[in-house]
Design a protein around this motif. Sequence first.
Motif, short mmCIF file in Angstrom:
data_model
loop_
_atom_site.label_atom_id
_atom_site.label_comp_id
_atom_site.label_asym_id
_atom_site.label_seq_id
_atom_site.Cartn_x
_atom_site.Cartn_y
_atom_site.Cartn_z
N ASP A 173 -22.77 4.41 44.18
CA ASP A 173 -21.69 3.40 44.11
C ASP A 173 -22.20 2.00 43.79
O ASP A 173 -21.41 1.10 43.54
N TYR A 174 -23.51 1.82 43.85
CA TYR A 174 -24.05 0.48 43.58
C TYR A 174 -24.21 0.28 42.07
O TYR A 174 -25.31 0.17 41.55
N THR A 175 -23.08 0.23 41.40
CA THR A 175 -23.10 0.07 39.94
C THR A 175 -22.65 -1.33 39.57
O THR A 175 -22.09 -2.06 40.41
N GLU B 170 -20.19 -1.85 37.60
CA GLU B 170 -18.72 -1.80 37.60
C GLU B 170 -18.17 -2.16 38.98
O GLU B 170 -17.13 -2.79 39.10
N ASN B 171 -18.89 -1.75 40.03
CA ASN B 171 -18.39 -2.00 41.39
C ASN B 171 -18.83 -3.35 41.94
O ASN B 171 -18.62 -3.64 43.11
N PHE B 172 -19.49 -4.14 41.13
CA PHE B 172 -19.99 -5.43 41.61
C PHE B 172 -19.04 -6.54 41.17
O PHE B 172 -18.80 -6.73 39.98
N VAL B 173 -18.48 -7.24 42.14
CA VAL B 173 -17.53 -8.31 41.83
C VAL B 173 -18.31 -9.59 41.54
O VAL B 173 -19.15 -10.00 42.34
N VAL B 174 -18.03 -10.19 40.39
CA VAL B 174 -18.77 -11.38 39.99
C VAL B 174 -17.98 -12.64 40.33
O VAL B 174 -16.77 -12.70 40.13
N ALA C 11 -20.92 -17.55 42.98
CA ALA C 11 -22.11 -17.48 43.83
C ALA C 11 -23.15 -16.47 43.35
O ALA C 11 -24.32 -16.53 43.73
N ASN C 12 -22.71 -15.50 42.53
CA ASN C 12 -23.68 -14.48 42.10
C ASN C 12 -23.71 -14.31 40.57
O ASN C 12 -24.33 -13.38 40.06
N ARG C 13 -23.05 -15.24 39.88
CA ARG C 13 -22.90 -15.08 38.43
C ARG C 13 -24.24 -15.04 37.70
O ARG C 13 -24.48 -14.20 36.84
N VAL D 230 -28.94 -12.16 53.83
CA VAL D 230 -28.60 -10.77 54.16
C VAL D 230 -27.17 -10.44 53.73
O VAL D 230 -26.27 -11.25 53.90
N GLY D 231 -27.03 -9.26 53.15
CA GLY D 231 -25.69 -8.74 52.85
C GLY D 231 -24.98 -9.40 51.69
O GLY D 231 -23.77 -9.33 51.57
N LEU D 232 -25.73 -10.03 50.78
CA LEU D 232 -25.06 -10.72 49.67
C LEU D 232 -25.13 -9.94 48.35
O LEU D 232 -24.72 -10.45 47.31
N GLY D 233 -25.68 -8.73 48.38
CA GLY D 233 -25.62 -7.89 47.18
C GLY D 233 -26.92 -7.73 46.41
O GLY D 233 -26.90 -7.27 45.27
N LYS D 234 -28.05 -8.06 47.03
CA LYS D 234 -29.33 -7.92 46.31
C LYS D 234 -29.63 -6.44 46.04
O LYS D 234 -29.93 -6.06 44.91
N THR D 235 -29.55 -5.64 47.09
CA THR D 235 -29.84 -4.21 46.91
C THR D 235 -28.86 -3.59 45.91
O THR D 235 -29.25 -2.79 45.06
N HIS D 236 -27.62 -3.99 46.03
CA HIS D 236 -26.59 -3.46 45.10
C HIS D 236 -27.00 -3.75 43.65
O HIS D 236 -27.02 -2.84 42.81
N LEU D 237 -27.37 -4.99 43.36
CA LEU D 237 -27.73 -5.34 41.97
C LEU D 237 -29.01 -4.64 41.52
O LEU D 237 -29.12 -4.19 40.38
N ASN E 252 -20.90 -12.81 55.23
CA ASN E 252 -21.52 -12.21 54.04
C ASN E 252 -20.72 -11.01 53.57
O ASN E 252 -19.79 -10.56 54.25
N THR E 253 -21.08 -10.50 52.41
CA THR E 253 -20.30 -9.41 51.82
C THR E 253 -20.43 -8.12 52.61
O THR E 253 -19.49 -7.34 52.70
N ARG E 254 -21.61 -7.90 53.19
CA ARG E 254 -21.77 -6.65 53.95
C ARG E 254 -20.77 -6.59 55.10
O ARG E 254 -20.14 -5.57 55.34
N GLU E 255 -20.62 -7.74 55.79
CA GLU E 255 -19.69 -7.80 56.91
C GLU E 255 -18.26 -7.57 56.41
O GLU E 255 -17.47 -6.86 57.04
P1 ADP Z 1 -28.41 -7.30 50.51
O1 ADP Z 1 -29.34 -6.31 49.89
O2 ADP Z 1 -28.39 -8.61 49.82
O3 ADP Z 1 -28.62 -7.45 52.00
P2 ADP Z 1 -26.41 -5.34 49.81
O4 ADP Z 1 -26.71 -5.18 48.37
O5 ADP Z 1 -26.90 -4.27 50.73
O6 ADP Z 1 -26.91 -6.75 50.35
O7 ADP Z 1 -24.82 -5.54 49.96
C1 ADP Z 1 -24.12 -5.30 51.18
C2 ADP Z 1 -22.81 -4.60 50.88
O8 ADP Z 1 -21.95 -5.47 50.20
C3 ADP Z 1 -22.96 -3.38 50.01
O9 ADP Z 1 -22.02 -2.43 50.45
C4 ADP Z 1 -22.60 -3.86 48.62
O10 ADP Z 1 -22.08 -2.85 47.82
C5 ADP Z 1 -21.56 -4.92 48.95
N1 ADP Z 1 -21.56 -6.02 47.98
C6 ADP Z 1 -22.38 -7.10 47.97
N2 ADP Z 1 -22.07 -7.93 46.97
C7 ADP Z 1 -21.03 -7.38 46.33
C8 ADP Z 1 -20.23 -7.77 45.20
N3 ADP Z 1 -20.47 -8.90 44.54
N4 ADP Z 1 -19.23 -6.94 44.81
C9 ADP Z 1 -18.97 -5.81 45.49
N5 ADP Z 1 -19.66 -5.40 46.56
C10 ADP Z 1 -20.68 -6.15 46.98
#
Ligand code: ADP
Length: 436
Positions: free
Chosen positions: A101-103, A105-109, A112-114, A140-147, A298-301
């Motif tokens: 799911d970490y694609t 397409e699923n990442f909202v821009v 802050a993350n553009r 933490v939780g801002l989408g690094k692993t996702h990207l 953060n986004t994770r929360e």
């Molecule tokens: P980090 O690695 O920075 O701690 P993660 O990549 O694990 O953060 O992201 C935490 C959660 O938030 C994941 O479920 C991820 O899919 C979601 N997430 C983070 N940023 C976004 C985004 N821009 N759009 C959609 N989901 C996001």
Amino acid sequence: MAQKMQDLWPKVLEELKRQVSPQQFQTWFSKVHLLGAEDDSVDIQVPNTLYKEWLSKSYKGLLEDAFSAVGQAPREVRFTVEGPSPPLPLHIASSSRLNKDYTFENFVVGPANRLAHAAALAVVESPGCTYNPLFLEGGVGLGKTHLLQAICLALRAKSPGLRVLYLPCEAFVNHYIYTIKSGCWEDFRGLYRGLDALIIDDVSFLSHSQRFREEFFHTFNSLYNAQRQIVLSSSCPPEEIPSLEERLVSRFKWGLVAKIDPPDYETRVAIIEQKASSLGLNLLQDVVSLLAETVTANTRELVGTILSLSRFVSLNNCLPTVEVARQVVFAARPRGKQTVPIEDILTAVSGRFGVSQHLLQSKKRTKSVVVARHVAMYLARRLTALSLKEIGGFIGGRDHSTVIHADAHILALRDSDKPFCSILDALEADLLRSCG
Ligand code: ADP
Ligand code: MG
């Protein structure tokens, strides 16, 4: 289950040895690895399609029996053909698995993350060329692993022959320690230095081992010189990673350091809507606003809260109303967080600042009244379950942006004015005590 299966795998192999001839074992089972286990299925990695076909046809039942014999009966045994890169040791390989799911397409821009998002796309477009290394920095939780995983998934989809590896830095260090014990340096170096793209998550873990940093330095140089792509992430910029030598700090900055900040209100709304729709959860606009206003860390929360809401709604067979959402948000807050009635906040602020409650709730803009009113809004954000809109409405019929502005105003005063800071802390402590 994954760890348990990994521990059981040697026993499964022992069991198979008892069931087949030594030649058969050598031919069919000496080159297969347990890739992972999920729920009640197991994934076995095989060298090529011949193995896959033969094992599926002739040995699947035997494998299932072997798992049963050691006390685990998976519902399904799957075979996966090895990718073009050499296999990692079993316990490391599981860390390199990607969340499908970490694609992109699923990442909202959003603002802050553009930059990070655009850079990640550029890496997929021309790996090794545009930004090398790409270094993503963010809390933490801002989408690094996702990207990072999105880059890996997209590169593999675009060029299946490309050797791309995603690995948390901790797993990379573990592989290094494992290699110190096994002495298989050729395998280790061959694997990492032969990659087309190496994607390492959370390099602040490099602080843990000076010897590993030495090895990593050579891996980095070897890949960089061959124009292979390197992508790194960390919760702090390169120069703030503890113990990191200058030569690595400077290399990490050779390409692009892209910072990810916490999402703004509009991005949080978009993330909530996207996540809710993927869960089939229909949210009223008021619920979306409540979540976007209250879950800001953060986004994770944020994602976690939507998941909790979805679970709550289906378990209790109810609708996700504003009331239900508020319950879920507050249940998810760290323990120890209590709520305080907003009336108590007004009484306390009025007493401390000598401004009547009536004035606090009025539209009067005298400086002393404004500061006291902003303090009330600041405290209400921290101590009540109310949304920004509700706080604004209660304290003088203001909208949510006034409350955000008030909060920023008080935070700035807090930072610059020590006595003011102590007044705030004392007020907060008194209010919590009176409700505790
Ligand atoms: P980090 O690695 O920075 O701690 P993660 O990549 O694990 O953060 O992201 C935490 C959660 O938030 C994941 O479920 C991820 O899919 C979601 N997430 C983070 N940023 C976004 C985004 N821009 N759009 C959609 N989901 C996001
Ligand atoms: Mg992460």
